[in-house]
Scaffold this motif. Structure first.
Motif, mmCIF file in Angstrom:
data_model
loop_
_atom_site.group_PDB
_atom_site.id
_atom_site.type_symbol
_atom_site.label_atom_id
_atom_site.label_comp_id
_atom_site.label_asym_id
_atom_site.label_seq_id
_atom_site.Cartn_x
_atom_site.Cartn_y
_atom_site.Cartn_z
ATOM 1 N N MET A 1 5.367 -6.354 -7.188
ATOM 2 C CA MET A 1 6.565 -7.053 -7.660
ATOM 3 C C MET A 1 7.638 -7.083 -6.577
ATOM 4 S SD MET A 1 6.805 -5.550 -11.560
ATOM 5 C CE MET A 1 8.431 -6.255 -11.786
ATOM 6 N N THR A 2 7.791 -5.978 -5.859
ATOM 7 C CA THR A 2 8.783 -5.926 -4.790
ATOM 8 C C THR A 2 8.426 -6.892 -3.664
ATOM 9 O OG1 THR A 2 9.187 -3.599 -5.305
ATOM 10 C CG2 THR A 2 9.962 -4.406 -3.182
ATOM 11 N N ALA A 3 7.138 -6.932 -3.292
ATOM 12 C CA ALA A 3 6.713 -7.862 -2.248
ATOM 13 C C ALA A 3 6.930 -9.307 -2.674
ATOM 14 C CB ALA A 3 5.242 -7.623 -1.905
ATOM 15 N N SER B 1 0.814 -1.214 0.000
ATOM 16 C CA SER B 1 0.000 0.000 0.000
ATOM 17 C C SER B 1 0.850 1.268 0.000
ATOM 18 C CB SER B 1 -0.933 0.003 1.213
ATOM 19 O OG SER B 1 -0.187 0.112 2.425
ATOM 20 N N LEU B 2 2.096 1.159 0.453
ATOM 21 C CA LEU B 2 2.979 2.326 0.423
ATOM 22 C C LEU B 2 3.346 2.713 -1.005
ATOM 23 C CD1 LEU B 2 5.402 1.480 3.375
ATOM 24 C CD2 LEU B 2 3.510 3.100 3.364
ATOM 25 N N SER B 3 3.194 1.785 -1.920
ATOM 26 C CA SER B 3 3.514 2.053 -3.330
ATOM 27 C C SER B 3 2.257 2.439 -4.087
ATOM 28 C CB SER B 3 4.160 0.819 -3.969
ATOM 29 O OG SER B 3 5.267 0.390 -3.234
ATOM 30 N N SER B 4 1.518 3.384 -3.532
ATOM 31 C CA SER B 4 0.258 3.780 -4.158
ATOM 32 C C SER B 4 0.476 4.410 -5.533
ATOM 33 C CB SER B 4 -0.491 4.770 -3.248
ATOM 34 O OG SER B 4 0.335 5.896 -2.960
ATOM 35 N N GLY B 5 1.646 5.007 -5.742
ATOM 36 C CA GLY B 5 1.921 5.599 -7.047
ATOM 37 C C GLY B 5 2.087 4.559 -8.130
ATOM 38 N N VAL C 1 19.905 -3.366 -1.723
ATOM 39 C CA VAL C 1 18.794 -2.609 -2.295
ATOM 40 C C VAL C 1 19.017 -1.109 -2.165
ATOM 41 C CG1 VAL C 1 16.339 -2.090 -2.054
ATOM 42 C CG2 VAL C 1 17.116 -4.462 -1.972
ATOM 43 N N PHE C 2 19.477 -0.680 -0.992
ATOM 44 C CA PHE C 2 19.587 0.754 -0.729
ATOM 45 C C PHE C 2 20.987 1.297 -1.049
ATOM 46 C CE2 PHE C 2 16.070 -0.579 1.979
ATOM 47 C CZ PHE C 2 15.136 0.386 1.694
#
Length: 318
Positions: free
Chosen positions: A168-170, A157-161, A210-211
């Motif tokens: 895909m990330t999940a 849900s944080l990837s609403s954009g 990742v970061f």
């Protein structure tokens, strides 16, 4: 009340105070170094506790854990690399503030919110250990599954954009988490004959890849990547005016931390992302999230979820 009086008397003795200070200092250093998680910081400190009084040793280890949880937000804010799992939510707005020259403010908000969350978590632990233990024991396998689905939906849900990218990330995270030995059946999965993968892939390694690697590649692609930034970042605690703006965020974040911390297996990571998700819903300025929002740092930083989760499960087993 007699037990609290005895504990307060022990905590105010000279060895206990020095042990707490030393533990917090080492914990901050361990949490701030990418690759050294709170558990590794505790493991490195463990040999020094063999000759100590048991009470002093417990205080030292507990203080180290608390310091490491805050220390994880330092690289998250300054170099876009979370030092701990829960600090991943702090990267979203903390690093953006640092790029704007407000890294000291971000560190101060993170510190203040962590202290408030820790106090709330310890208070709930002391006052409601027995009922919280009964809640922890009531969890069964369907509840664990529902809890995992809840954590995934919050992160997506944080990837609403871009919902597709979030899903895909999940999915990629689920695939990585299946590598190693199944804790229930003992069957090895996707190890490809490599003994190093029997224990799975460490979270810290994934976060650094990742970061940190992505940030390094983006920085190296800029024309002035070789120039050294001469600015010094110092912690700047929030003013009273800022605190009045953030107190609701810190209170709601601590409440979510207590609620999520009661659930066995959840911990601070899910609590941090749930808090960040609720931050956008309750904020009067949701458009600032992801662009250096102060509330985006204050919500996920309380350590309540981690405090309550670990201690309640230990109390339930006892």
């Amino acid at each position: 009340m007699d037990g609290l009086a005895i504990a307060f008397d022990i905590l105010t003795t000279t060895p206990a105070v020095f042990a707490a200070l030393a533990g917090v200092a080492w914990g901050i250093v361990g949490g701030a170094l990418p690759g050294i998680s709170p558990s590794i910081a505790l493991a490195l400190l463990l040999p020094f506790t063999y000759g100590m009084d048991p009470t002093t040793a417990i205080i030292l280890l507990g203080a180290t854990y608390v310091g490491a949880e805050y220390g994880g937000s330092i690289p998250a804010i300054l170099i876009n690399t979370p030092g701990t799992n829960a600090a991943a939510a702090t990267v979203i707005d903390g690093y953006y503030m640092h790029r704007e020259g407000r890294g000291g403010e971000a560190l101060g908000i993170s510190l203040q919110s962590g202290v408030i969350g820790g106090i709330v978590g310890i208070t709930f632990l002391i006052l409601f250990t027995e009922p919280l233990s009964r809640v922890a024991l009531a969890f069964n396998f369907p509840a664990y599954f529902a809890l995992g689905i809840l954590g995934l939906t919050v992160i997506v849900s944080l990837s609403s954009g871009s919902l597709i990218k979030g899903m895909m990330t999940a999915t990629l995270g689920l695939m990585i988490s299946t590598i190693g030995t199944d804790p229930m059946s003992g069957v090895t999965r996707f190890t490809f004959g490599q003994p190093e993968l029997l224990t799975g892939v460490e979270y810290v390694i994934v976060m650094v890849g990742v970061f940190a690697i992505s940030e390094l590649m983006m920085t190296a692609n800029t024309p002035d990547w070789g120039k050294t930034d001469a600015r010094q970042t110092r912690i700047k605690l929030p003013s009273f005016r800022q605190w009045r703006k953030l107190w609701r965020a810190q209170g709601i974040g601590s409440g979510i931390g207590v609620f999520e911390g009661v659930m066995p297996g959840a911990g601070g990571s899910i609590a941090a992302f749930m808090s960040y998700n609720e931050a956008r819903r309750w904020s009067k300025e949701p458009e600032k999230f992801g662009k250096g929002s102060e509330e985006g740092i204050a919500f996920p930083r309380p350590r309540t979820g981690t405090w309550v989760s670990g201690r309640v499960q230990l109390s339930a087993l006892a």
